[in-house]
Write an enzyme that holds these catalytic residues in place. Structure first.
Site, PDB file in Angstrom:
ATOM      1  N   SER A 142      -0.488   3.131   3.713  1.00 17.82           N
ATOM      2  CA  SER A 142      -0.488   3.677   5.067  1.00 17.82           C
ATOM      3  C   SER A 142       0.082   5.076   5.004  1.00 17.82           C
ATOM      4  O   SER A 142       0.777   5.426   4.030  1.00 17.82           O
ATOM      5  CB  SER A 142       0.398   2.807   5.983  1.00 17.82           C
ATOM      6  OG  SER A 142       0.767   3.491   7.163  1.00 17.82           O
ATOM      7  N   TYR A 155       8.150  -1.659   8.604  1.00 13.69           N
ATOM      8  CA  TYR A 155       6.788  -1.450   8.117  1.00 13.69           C
ATOM      9  C   TYR A 155       6.746  -0.323   7.091  1.00 13.69           C
ATOM     10  O   TYR A 155       6.155  -0.461   6.016  1.00 13.69           O
ATOM     11  CB  TYR A 155       5.882  -1.135   9.306  1.00 13.69           C
ATOM     12  CG  TYR A 155       4.449  -0.822   8.942  1.00 13.69           C
ATOM     13  CD1 TYR A 155       3.578  -1.832   8.565  1.00 13.69           C
ATOM     14  CD2 TYR A 155       3.966   0.483   9.010  1.00 13.69           C
ATOM     15  CE1 TYR A 155       2.253  -1.559   8.248  1.00 13.69           C
ATOM     16  CE2 TYR A 155       2.647   0.769   8.703  1.00 13.69           C
ATOM     17  CZ  TYR A 155       1.793  -0.258   8.322  1.00 13.69           C
ATOM     18  OH  TYR A 155       0.484   0.034   8.012  1.00 13.69           O
TER      19      TYR A 155
END
Length: 258
Positions: A142, A155
């Site tokens: 990501s 995250y």
């Protein structure tokens, strides 16, 4: 069937929705034989109808038994050509300042188990078959693996761990298996689920104003769609085009990092 991946046997974890689904469709379009491991019957049903080059194995990507079954189903006489790890869970920008100690522990363990441990277990389960085929692995990172954007610390730290895993695994599994990653930026149309430990039951596509914020934060002023990332995965899975590519992360973030 012709295509850059014609006849290649590929396993995709979490391939039933979002970017994972787009990647599955791109692999099929390139001629691959694809097995999807997904725990959601709803997501599995959203994949194309019966196809002799697509099969779905129902199961949890953090369950070694489910992974072993998926690897067995995906592998052929010469082994497994490629593994794509696409399982993930979001934290909806959770701040440690707003959580108590028990929530931090539970949420951190859940985030690590789904975002990181699932990858380690999948690679471990698939390694011998990948090595027989001199295959490859692509991890899904990501933009959060490079900058403190696109998520909170739970995250983001998990995706940073996967960034390190690309480097370490590319050395650990060499010379038989190539290991790379794709780091998508914020993407529209993703049904990214939140952490159960924090009661985050909505999906990312329901966050108001998300698409507009993504476009405003990219140099190309666009909001990526799942299919916009798929080409990077197809390239990395191609044993000819990417023959000497290992330990690399492709940032498909619209120039966000700039």
């Amino acid at each position: 069937m012709t295509g850059s991946l014609a006849g290649r046997r590929i396993l995709v974890t979490g391939g039933g929705s979002g970017i994972g689904r787009a990647v599955v469709l791109a692999y099929l379009a390139a001629g691959a034989i694809v097995t999807v491991l997904d725990r959601s019957a709803e997501h599995a049903a959203a994949l194309p109808g019966p196809d002799d080059r697509l099969q779905v194995v129902a199961g949890d990507a953090t369950d070694p038994a489910a992974l072993a079954a998926a690897v067995d189903a995906a592998s052929g006489a010469a082994g497994l050509d490629h593994l794509t790890c696409g399982v993930g869970v979001f934290d909806y920008y959770a701040s440690l300042r707003e959580l108590d100690a028990a929530q931090v522990e539970d949420a951190a363990l859940e985030s690590w188990r789904i975002n990181v441990l699932s990858v380690f277990l999948a690679v471990q389960a698939a390694y011998s078959e990948l090595a027989r085929a001199r295959g490859s692995v692509t991890l899904t990172l990501s933009e959060s693996a490079f900058h403190p954007v696109g998520g909170g610390v739970l995250y983001g730290s998990a995706k940073w761990a996967l960034r390190g895993a690309v480097d370490h695994l590319s050395v650990d599994l060499a010379p038989e298996v190539r290991v790379n990653g794709v780091a998508p930026g914020g993407t529209t149309g993703t049904r990214f689920s939140g952490l159960d430990a924090l009661g985050q039951h909505q999906t990312a596509d329901r966050v108001p104003g998300r698409d507009e914020r993504i476009a405003a934060g990219t140099r190309l002023a666009v909001t990526p769609r799942p299919e916009d990332h798929a080409g990077a995965y197809v390239y990395l899975a191609d044993p000819v085009a990417a023959r000497v590519t290992t330990g690399v992360v492709i940032n498909s973030d619209g120039g966000r990092r700039l």
